[in-house]
Design a protein around this motif. Structure first.
Motif, PDB file in Angstrom:
ATOM      1  N   VAL A  71      19.794   7.968 -23.614  1.00 19.69           N
ATOM      2  CA  VAL A  71      18.795   7.061 -23.059  1.00 19.69           C
ATOM      3  C   VAL A  71      18.052   7.847 -21.980  1.00 19.69           C
ATOM      4  CG1 VAL A  71      20.362   6.055 -21.335  1.00 19.69           C
ATOM      5  CG2 VAL A  71      18.385   4.748 -22.116  1.00 19.69           C
ATOM      6  N   GLY A  72      16.740   7.663 -21.920  1.00 19.62           N
ATOM      7  CA  GLY A  72      15.934   8.380 -20.939  1.00 19.62           C
ATOM      8  C   GLY A  72      14.827   7.494 -20.408  1.00 19.62           C
ATOM      9  N   ALA A  73      14.347   7.821 -19.203  1.00 19.99           N
ATOM     10  CA  ALA A  73      13.258   7.055 -18.597  1.00 19.99           C
ATOM     11  C   ALA A  73      12.364   7.988 -17.796  1.00 19.99           C
ATOM     12  CB  ALA A  73      13.803   5.955 -17.695  1.00 19.99           C
ATOM     13  N   LEU A  74      11.063   7.728 -17.849  1.00 20.08           N
ATOM     14  CA  LEU A  74      10.078   8.448 -17.060  1.00 20.08           C
ATOM     15  C   LEU A  74       9.350   7.432 -16.193  1.00 20.08           C
ATOM     16  CD1 LEU A  74       8.313  10.970 -16.359  1.00 20.08           C
ATOM     17  CD2 LEU A  74       6.827  10.270 -18.235  1.00 20.08           C
ATOM     18  N   VAL A  75       9.326   7.682 -14.880  1.00 25.35           N
ATOM     19  CA  VAL A  75       8.584   6.852 -13.939  1.00 25.35           C
ATOM     20  C   VAL A  75       7.513   7.743 -13.323  1.00 25.35           C
ATOM     21  CG1 VAL A  75       8.701   5.463 -11.835  1.00 25.35           C
ATOM     22  CG2 VAL A  75      10.621   5.464 -13.436  1.00 25.35           C
ATOM     23  N   GLN A  76       6.254   7.274 -13.308  1.00 29.70           N
ATOM     24  CA  GLN A  76       5.162   8.094 -12.788  1.00 29.70           C
ATOM     25  C   GLN A  76       4.195   7.250 -11.973  1.00 29.70           C
ATOM     26  OE1 GLN A  76       3.337  11.469 -14.974  1.00 29.70           O
ATOM     27  NE2 GLN A  76       1.579  10.100 -15.163  1.00 29.70           N
ATOM     28  N   TYR A  77       3.744   7.825 -10.838  1.00 25.86           N
ATOM     29  CA  TYR A  77       2.724   7.199  -9.993  1.00 25.86           C
ATOM     30  C   TYR A  77       1.537   8.150  -9.890  1.00 25.86           C
ATOM     31  CZ  TYR A  77       0.147   5.699  -5.898  1.00 25.86           C
ATOM     32  OH  TYR A  77      -0.856   5.312  -5.068  1.00 25.86           O
ATOM     33  N   VAL A  78       0.318   7.636 -10.164  1.00 25.71           N
ATOM     34  CA  VAL A  78      -0.912   8.419 -10.056  1.00 25.71           C
ATOM     35  C   VAL A  78      -1.802   7.727  -9.030  1.00 25.71           C
ATOM     36  CG1 VAL A  78      -2.922   9.319 -11.281  1.00 25.71           C
ATOM     37  CG2 VAL A  78      -0.722   9.154 -12.466  1.00 25.71           C
ATOM     38  N   SER A  79      -2.038   8.401  -7.878  1.00 26.73           N
ATOM     39  CA  SER A  79      -2.781   7.763  -6.788  1.00 26.73           C
ATOM     40  C   SER A  79      -4.228   7.478  -7.159  1.00 26.73           C
ATOM     41  CB  SER A  79      -2.718   8.630  -5.525  1.00 26.73           C
ATOM     42  OG  SER A  79      -3.427   9.839  -5.704  1.00 26.73           O
ATOM     43  N   GLU A  80      -4.851   8.333  -7.975  1.00 27.25           N
ATOM     44  CA  GLU A  80      -6.255   8.143  -8.343  1.00 27.25           C
ATOM     45  C   GLU A  80      -6.476   6.806  -9.029  1.00 27.25           C
ATOM     46  OE1 GLU A  80      -9.697  10.152 -11.159  1.00 27.25           O
ATOM     47  OE2 GLU A  80      -7.766  11.130 -10.973  1.00 27.25           O
ATOM     48  N   ASP A  81      -5.550   6.436  -9.911  1.00 31.27           N
ATOM     49  CA  ASP A  81      -5.677   5.189 -10.655  1.00 31.27           C
ATOM     50  C   ASP A  81      -4.897   4.038 -10.029  1.00 31.27           C
ATOM     51  OD1 ASP A  81      -7.135   6.657 -12.556  1.00 31.27           O
ATOM     52  OD2 ASP A  81      -5.293   7.219 -13.605  1.00 31.27           O
ATOM     53  N   HIS A  82      -4.167   4.306  -8.947  1.00 35.67           N
ATOM     54  CA  HIS A  82      -3.281   3.309  -8.347  1.00 35.67           C
ATOM     55  C   HIS A  82      -2.356   2.743  -9.418  1.00 35.67           C
ATOM     56  CE1 HIS A  82      -5.605   3.461  -4.657  1.00 35.67           C
ATOM     57  NE2 HIS A  82      -6.691   3.373  -5.400  1.00 35.67           N
TER      58      HIS A  82
END
Length: 193
Positions: free
Chosen positions: A131-142
């Motif tokens: 099982v795997g998970a990717l969490v990502q935050y991109v400030s340009e797009d909020h």
């Protein structure tokens, strides 16, 4: 057109230091928005960038690449600090892969800081199930996004995948607002003829 010169040193520890200098010429045939409200006009741009990165070998508790880049950016300048390809195993079979990129950009049309933060976690139950998970935050797009995946190879060449995706906006107050959500189930079966 891009011209690049690179130099690298690999140490006995398997760590590596890389330096590169690039000379880039880019012609824009139409303006484009690089960040919220900051638009680069059409034209011909030449910029040179110096990049230095230090890659930590896999023998370290945390491996990955730490980098710094400085140079031109469409008539202005850009500084970038980053950590990528990170990997650590805090407990057996659990791998965490953090990453970050922070860009300070100053162009004639404005200044901004763009950030991308991400982390991937993978837990392997058996060589055929994880099982795997990717969490990502991109400030340009909020934008805050989550993608989680379960894979089970129930027989050689045949798999069951369950994928959950969640996209949220961080513009408002409180918990990020849900903008998109999906659940996908995929079953494959290998037949030998």
């Amino acid at each position: 057109q891009v011209v690049e010169a690179t130099y690298g040193i690999e140490f006995e520890s398997s760590d590596r230091l890389d330096l590169s200098l690039t000379d880039n010429i880019e012609a824009l045939t139409e303006p484009f928005e690089v960040f919220n409200g900051v638009e680069v006009p059409l034209g011909r741009y030449r910029f040179q960038n110096l990049n230095a990165s230090y890659n930590l070998g896999t023998q370290h508790k945390v491996s990955g690449s730490v980098s710094y880049e400085y140079g031109g950016f469409f008539g202005g300048t850009k500084h970038t600090v980053g950590f990528s390809r990170g990997r650590t195993e805090p407990i057996a079979n659990l791998f965490i892969e953090p990453g970050v990129s922070i860009n300070w950009v100053d162009v004639p049309q404005g200044r901004f800081i763009a950030k991308v933060l991400n982390s991937r976690a993978i837990y392997t139950f058996t060589p055929r199930t994880f099982v795997g998970a990717l969490v990502q935050y991109v400030s340009e797009d909020h934008a805050l996004s989550v993608n989680a995946r379960f894979r089970w190879e129930y027989r050689p060449g045949s798999d069951l995948f369950v994928v959950y995706s969640d996209g949220r906006s961080t513009l408002g107050r409180g918990f990020p607002r849900l903008e998109a959500r999906s659940l996908t189930v995929k079953l494959t079966r290998f037949f030998r003829l």
